[in-house]
Design an enzyme around this catalytic site. Structure first.
Site, PDB file in Angstrom:
ATOM      1  N   HIS A  51       0.865  -1.200   0.000  1.00  0.00           N
ATOM      2  CA  HIS A  51       0.000   0.000   0.000  1.00  0.00           C
ATOM      3  C   HIS A  51       0.891   1.236   0.000  1.00  0.00           C
ATOM      4  O   HIS A  51       1.441   1.609   1.037  1.00  0.00           O
ATOM      5  CB  HIS A  51      -0.895   0.012   1.239  1.00  0.00           C
ATOM      6  CG  HIS A  51      -1.900   1.112   1.250  1.00  0.00           C
ATOM      7  ND1 HIS A  51      -3.249   0.891   1.414  1.00  0.00           N
ATOM      8  CD2 HIS A  51      -1.777   2.457   1.124  1.00  0.00           C
ATOM      9  CE1 HIS A  51      -3.898   2.039   1.382  1.00  0.00           C
ATOM     10  NE2 HIS A  51      -3.008   3.009   1.214  1.00  0.00           N
ATOM     11  N   HIS A  92       1.620   5.372  -1.633  1.00  0.00           N
ATOM     12  CA  HIS A  92       1.249   6.578  -2.371  1.00  0.00           C
ATOM     13  C   HIS A  92       2.520   7.228  -2.924  1.00  0.00           C
ATOM     14  O   HIS A  92       3.454   7.500  -2.173  1.00  0.00           O
ATOM     15  CB  HIS A  92       0.535   7.579  -1.459  1.00  0.00           C
ATOM     16  CG  HIS A  92      -0.774   7.079  -0.928  1.00  0.00           C
ATOM     17  ND1 HIS A  92      -1.966   7.261  -1.602  1.00  0.00           N
ATOM     18  CD2 HIS A  92      -1.084   6.407   0.210  1.00  0.00           C
ATOM     19  CE1 HIS A  92      -2.952   6.717  -0.904  1.00  0.00           C
ATOM     20  NE2 HIS A  92      -2.437   6.192   0.196  1.00  0.00           N
ATOM     21  N   LYS A  98      -9.009  -0.612  -6.219  1.00  0.00           N
ATOM     22  CA  LYS A  98      -9.090  -0.012  -4.880  1.00  0.00           C
ATOM     23  C   LYS A  98     -10.404   0.754  -4.726  1.00  0.00           C
ATOM     24  O   LYS A  98     -10.711   1.646  -5.510  1.00  0.00           O
ATOM     25  CB  LYS A  98      -7.912   0.942  -4.664  1.00  0.00           C
ATOM     26  CG  LYS A  98      -7.934   1.704  -3.347  1.00  0.00           C
ATOM     27  CD  LYS A  98      -7.838   0.775  -2.145  1.00  0.00           C
ATOM     28  CE  LYS A  98      -7.852   1.570  -0.843  1.00  0.00           C
ATOM     29  NZ  LYS A  98      -6.559   2.231  -0.581  1.00  0.00           N
ATOM     30  N   HIS A 130     -10.576   0.822   1.376  1.00  0.00           N
ATOM     31  CA  HIS A 130     -10.388   1.744   2.492  1.00  0.00           C
ATOM     32  C   HIS A 130     -11.686   1.678   3.299  1.00  0.00           C
ATOM     33  O   HIS A 130     -12.687   2.289   2.929  1.00  0.00           O
ATOM     34  CB  HIS A 130     -10.139   3.168   1.992  1.00  0.00           C
ATOM     35  CG  HIS A 130      -9.945   4.166   3.098  1.00  0.00           C
ATOM     36  ND1 HIS A 130      -8.761   4.851   3.287  1.00  0.00           N
ATOM     37  CD2 HIS A 130     -10.774   4.597   4.081  1.00  0.00           C
ATOM     38  CE1 HIS A 130      -8.878   5.654   4.325  1.00  0.00           C
ATOM     39  NE2 HIS A 130     -10.096   5.513   4.821  1.00  0.00           N
ATOM     40  N   HIS A 146      -4.999  -1.101   5.619  1.00  0.00           N
ATOM     41  CA  HIS A 146      -4.503  -0.380   6.799  1.00  0.00           C
ATOM     42  C   HIS A 146      -5.428  -0.492   8.017  1.00  0.00           C
ATOM     43  O   HIS A 146      -5.945   0.498   8.525  1.00  0.00           O
ATOM     44  CB  HIS A 146      -4.209   1.084   6.483  1.00  0.00           C
ATOM     45  CG  HIS A 146      -5.236   1.799   5.667  1.00  0.00           C
ATOM     46  ND1 HIS A 146      -6.581   1.788   5.950  1.00  0.00           N
ATOM     47  CD2 HIS A 146      -5.092   2.569   4.559  1.00  0.00           C
ATOM     48  CE1 HIS A 146      -7.225   2.515   5.066  1.00  0.00           C
ATOM     49  NE2 HIS A 146      -6.346   2.990   4.208  1.00  0.00           N
ATOM     50  N   ASP A 168       1.306   2.505   3.554  1.00  0.00           N
ATOM     51  CA  ASP A 168       0.447   3.688   3.402  1.00  0.00           C
ATOM     52  C   ASP A 168       1.276   4.958   3.508  1.00  0.00           C
ATOM     53  O   ASP A 168       0.796   5.991   3.985  1.00  0.00           O
ATOM     54  CB  ASP A 168      -0.686   3.693   4.430  1.00  0.00           C
ATOM     55  CG  ASP A 168      -1.811   4.657   4.054  1.00  0.00           C
ATOM     56  OD1 ASP A 168      -1.835   5.128   2.907  1.00  0.00           O
ATOM     57  OD2 ASP A 168      -2.652   4.956   4.933  1.00  0.00           O
TER      58      ASP A 168
END
Length: 332
Positions: A12, A14, A94, A131, A165, A237
């Protein structure tokens, strides 16, 4: 003292776009063999053309590093033709509830209206990552979403579902109830609680979504990771934001952990005499669950100390200014 990790995977991550992508990508691609790349850009990565262009940008930013960006589509109602065209280029899809976190305004507003896409994903073997938060009271949002996971797991039993997460003891307990339900957990949720974020002076660089929870929640996450829970995978994350977006009114959510993930995980697992289970947590479980083999990479860490910089450009990393006991000393 030395410790070696084989082909670590971040499930995960970004990377953003533009200058930020160019700055932060090497901080993951140097240490990790592969990473799942989040698609919540503006506009979102919700079509094959945008996804392929984004992958090219990441590949350019990684340079000569051995690193596979595992691409994700942003969830929307997809046709069978769209999914067939995208299947070989994506790791999964996602799902963000609309407005639940950064750049999620285009997310799903009503899950029962998109079940046709869930059915297509189940048929094609496309994993679903979620999420999982409601819009309720901030400390209860994940717990309130857990029945949604249960409903999806029951209705689509062959759909591989990952709770992203996770932050609560309840989520850890849910893992064992459904064969097709898995989870990722971050480094920071294994370490901090809400007290670290707002117990004294507010620390904006520890503010994230889902928000850090209670000590008993952190303990449940930590014990599951240390024990090598077979359905739990590491997903950082790591979410970089410039200082102007963190040290301000309306602070952006996200910790930038990429530079410290492996050294801090080794430190944490060593403290609890659980280094024997770290390989499964950072690579083995993900490979087994998803049936893929990442590029070969061996990362050696030594207990020689590493001074963390205060900034990477205009981004403040987790543990900025600290001296970490462990450091990456060789990559092959």
């Amino acid at each position: 003292m030395e410790f070696t990790i084989n082909s670590p995977i971040d499930m995960h991550l970004h990377l953003r776009e533009g200058a930020m992508l160019e700055r932060v990508t090497p901080l993951t691609s140097e240490h990790f063999s592969a990473a799942i790349i989040m698609p919540n850009l503006v506009p979102p990565v919700d079509n094959l053309e945008r996804l392929l262009q984004y992958r090219q940008e990441i590949e350019a930013a990684r340079g000569d590093d051995v690193f596979d960006p595992l691409m994700m589509l942003f969830f929307r109602q997809y046709s069978e033709a769209e999914l067939l065209a995208a299947r070989e280029h994506i790791f999964g899809i996602k799902l963000y509830p609309a407005g639940a976190t950064t750049n999620s305004e285009a997310g799903v507003k009503a899950l029962d209206e998109v079940e046709e896409t869930f059915a297509l994903m189940e048929k094609m073997g496309i994993p679903l990552m979620i999420h999982g938060e409601t819009h309720g009271f901030v400390m209860d949002r994940e717990k309130e979403f857990l029945p949604v996971y249960a409903k999806l797991a029951e209705k689509f039993p062959k759909l591989k579902i990952t709770m992203e997460h996770i932050t609560t003891r309840d989520a850890v307990e849910l893992l064992d109830r459904y064969e097709n339900l898995y989870a990722t957990v971050t480094l920071h949720h294994l370490v901090i609680t809400l007290n670290d974020v707002a117990g004294g002076l507010l620390n904006p660089h520890l503010f994230c979504k889902p928000i850090a929870k209670r000590p008993e929640d952190r303990e449940a996450l930590l014990q599951a990771a240390l024990a090598g829970h077979p359905k739990l995978m590491f997903g950082s994350d790591s979410a970089p934001h410039p200082i102007s977006k963190k040290e301000c009114c309306g602070c952006a959510a996200g910790l930038f952990t990429a530079p410290v993930c492996l050294p801090t995980l080794v430190e944490l697992f060593e403290q609890h005499d659980a280094l024997g289970n770290l390989q499964a947590f950072v690579s083995g479980n993900a490979q087994r669950i998803h049936g893929f083999t990442p590029p070969a990479k061996t990362v050696k860490l030594e207990k020689i100390g590493m001074d963390m910089p205060a900034r990477y450009g205009d981004v403040v990393p987790y543990r900025a200014g600290e001296t970490l006991p462990w450091a990456v000393t060789d990559i092959s």
